[in-house]
Structures are given as structure tokens and as C-alpha cells.
Design a protein around this motif. Structure first.
Motif, short mmCIF file in Angstrom:
data_model
loop_
_atom_site.label_atom_id
_atom_site.label_comp_id
_atom_site.label_asym_id
_atom_site.label_seq_id
_atom_site.Cartn_x
_atom_site.Cartn_y
_atom_site.Cartn_z
N ASP A 1 42.96 42.37 40.19
CA ASP A 1 43.14 42.68 41.32
C ASP A 1 41.84 43.91 42.33
N GLU A 2 40.43 43.22 41.65
CA GLU A 2 39.76 43.87 41.92
C GLU A 2 39.94 45.24 43.56
N ALA A 3 40.16 44.75 44.73
CA ALA A 3 40.40 45.59 45.24
C ALA A 3 41.23 46.92 45.17
N ASN A 4 41.85 46.34 44.53
CA ASN A 4 43.50 47.34 44.13
C ASN A 4 43.16 47.60 42.83
N LYS A 5 42.55 47.68 42.11
CA LYS A 5 42.14 47.82 40.72
C LYS A 5 43.43 47.96 40.29
N GLU A 6 44.08 46.91 40.32
CA GLU A 6 45.57 46.52 39.85
C GLU A 6 45.53 44.70 38.58
N ILE A 7 46.18 45.00 37.90
CA ILE A 7 45.98 44.38 37.15
C ILE A 7 47.99 43.24 37.08
N ILE A 8 47.97 42.35 37.35
CA ILE A 8 49.49 41.74 38.26
C ILE A 8 49.63 40.37 37.28
N PHE A 9 50.92 40.75 36.65
CA PHE A 9 51.29 39.29 35.64
C PHE A 9 53.10 38.95 36.48
N HIS A 10 53.96 38.13 35.78
CA HIS A 10 54.96 37.41 36.28
C HIS A 10 55.33 37.55 34.70
N PHE A 11 57.25 37.63 34.76
CA PHE A 11 58.16 37.97 33.91
C PHE A 11 59.33 37.64 34.58
N SER A 12 60.53 36.89 33.46
CA SER A 12 61.40 36.61 33.72
C SER A 12 62.07 37.92 33.74
N LYS A 13 63.72 37.42 34.66
CA LYS A 13 64.40 38.44 34.67
C LYS A 13 65.18 38.89 33.17
N HIS A 14 64.98 37.93 33.27
CA HIS A 14 66.20 37.95 31.57
C HIS A 14 65.68 38.20 30.57
N GLY A 15 66.23 38.50 29.34
CA GLY A 15 65.82 39.23 27.87
C GLY A 15 65.69 40.48 28.40
N TYR A 16 64.77 40.73 27.29
CA TYR A 16 64.10 42.18 27.17
C TYR A 16 62.78 42.70 28.12
N ALA A 17 62.24 41.43 28.32
CA ALA A 17 61.12 42.41 29.82
C ALA A 17 62.08 42.43 31.43
N GLY A 18 63.25 41.64 30.63
CA GLY A 18 63.74 42.17 32.91
C GLY A 18 64.52 43.42 32.94
N GLN A 19 64.82 43.44 30.99
CA GLN A 19 65.45 45.05 31.38
C GLN A 19 64.71 46.05 31.08
N LEU A 20 63.14 46.11 30.36
CA LEU A 20 62.83 47.20 30.33
C LEU A 20 61.17 47.23 31.07
N ILE A 21 60.58 46.11 31.59
CA ILE A 21 59.27 46.33 32.39
C ILE A 21 60.51 46.91 34.14
N THR A 22 59.49 48.35 33.75
CA THR A 22 60.95 48.96 35.15
C THR A 22 59.63 49.64 36.34
N ASP A 23 59.60 50.12 37.48
CA ASP A 23 58.89 50.95 38.01
C ASP A 23 58.95 52.37 37.22
N GLY A 24 57.60 52.46 36.89
CA GLY A 24 57.63 54.09 36.95
C GLY A 24 56.79 54.27 35.25
N LYS A 25 57.25 52.49 34.31
CA LYS A 25 57.26 52.87 33.06
C LYS A 25 56.01 53.39 32.80
N LYS A 26 55.06 53.93 31.68
CA LYS A 26 54.16 53.36 31.21
C LYS A 26 53.80 52.38 30.84
N ALA A 27 52.50 52.19 30.76
CA ALA A 27 52.04 50.10 30.10
C ALA A 27 50.24 50.30 29.30
N CYS A 28 50.11 50.12 28.18
CA CYS A 28 49.14 49.59 27.93
C CYS A 28 48.67 48.06 28.33
N VAL A 29 47.70 47.81 28.55
CA VAL A 29 47.60 46.58 28.61
C VAL A 29 45.82 46.20 27.92
#
Length: 182
Positions: free
Chosen positions: A51-79
């Protein structure tokens, strides 16, 4: 110690032109997202949109498994977004190499919770990957159908790119002999 290194070791390969970074993000389908976790980082591979207008990377994931447990608000990430090109040879084996282009992004995750923003993100995905499909050949997605799909945004705090092409002194250049399709 800094949170992450902003230094690029191979300055001769660093890309500072923002147009390069944006083109990489717009023309690449998938990324790897490393998420802060005690012990080892968690890696999530995902299709994404930029999203160039907001300078954001947008991705989706399932709430099940590790992703759903670890992808949370405020978590630092590297893409990481990466493309490879030709392999090449030289007079000495130590000088053999590979073409590549890459972008590394640092930021924090925000989970999309509002329905309108969620549907706008889903529309961005659809437009990037399926805009060529005639609208009269499928039923449009509803908010109820999209609800189980978790959407995250990473606001880009910092980014850098690198590019390495076949050098002039290469003896031969060729693509790795494997099909890029499953």
C-alpha cells in the motif's frame, strides 16, 4: 545494541532509489515475514500487497497454528522480498555468483480489525492477483466470507534494497535449471 542493522555491507550493491524499492514490492507476489519471538524468530511466508499511499505491507494469515498466536499488534517484524536471476561463472570458483534483487523492511505489526479496512485490504489482494478474471465468472467475496481471514499490516519504519547483476567479467550466465512452478 541497536534493534537492527541499518548498514549494508556491500555498498556497491545497495539500491537507494525509492522507485526500485516500490517496483520490487509491486511486482513481487510473496514475502517472508520474520516475527519477534523469544528463542527463535517465527517465519511466515505469505502473499502480500504494498500500500504505497500508507507505506505498508499487507498480508493475511490463519488464526490457527503458530501464526495466529504470534502475529499480534505491536510485534516487531522484518520482511524480506527477493528475486533471483542468472547464476554466473568466472575464472575462479570463488568468484561464481548469482544475480538478485532484494528489499528488507523493518516495522511493527497491526492486525486489521475494522470490517471496512479488512474488506479494502482484501480488495487490494484481489486486484493485485486476480484483476484479469472477468467479474461475471465468479461470486464477489462478502464480509462474512472474508471474516475468517486475518489481515495484518506492517508500517514501514525503515527499508533498504540491494541488486547484483551478472558482472562484465563473467564467463557464462544461465538460469538455474528448475521449474519455478510447483
Amino acid at each position: 545494541m541497536e534493534d537492527y542493522s541499518k548498514k549494508v555491507r556491500r555498498k556497491d550493491r545497495q539500491e537507494t532509489d525509492e522507485a526500485f524499492l516500490i517496483e520490487m514490492l509491486e511486482k513481487s507476489p510473496a514475502c517472508s515475514v520474520a516475527i519477534e519471538k523469544k528463542g527463535f524468530p517465527m517465519m511466515h511466508v505469505a502473499f502480500f500487497v504494498y500500500d504505497e499511499a500508507n507505506k505498508e505491507i499487507i498480508f493475511h494469515f490463519s488464526k490457527h497454528g503458530y501464526a495466529g498466536q504470534l502475529i499480534t499488534d505491536g510485534k516487531k517484524a522484518c520482511v524480506s522480498v527477493y528475486k533471483y536471476g542468472k547464476l554466473y561463472t568466472a575464472a575462479k570458483a570463488v568468484d561464481f555468483g548469482c544475480e538478485y534483487q532484494s528489499v528488507i523492511i523493518y516495522g511493527k505489526i497491526r492486525i486489521v480489525s475494522h470490517e471496512a479496512e479488512h474488506m479494502a485490504a482484501m480488495e487490494m489482494f484481489f486486484n493485485k492477483f486476480f484483476s484479469h478474471i472477468p467479474e461475471n465468472t465468479f461470486e464477489a467475496m462478502t464480509a462474512a466470507q472474508a471474516k475468517p481471514i486475518y489481515v495484518a499490516k506492517i508500517k514501514i519504519d525503515d527499508w533498504f534494497g540491494k541488486e547484483h547483476l551478472v558482472p562484465d567479467g563473467a564467463l557464462d550466465a544461465f538460469y538455474y535449471p528448475a521449474s519455478p512452478v510447483i
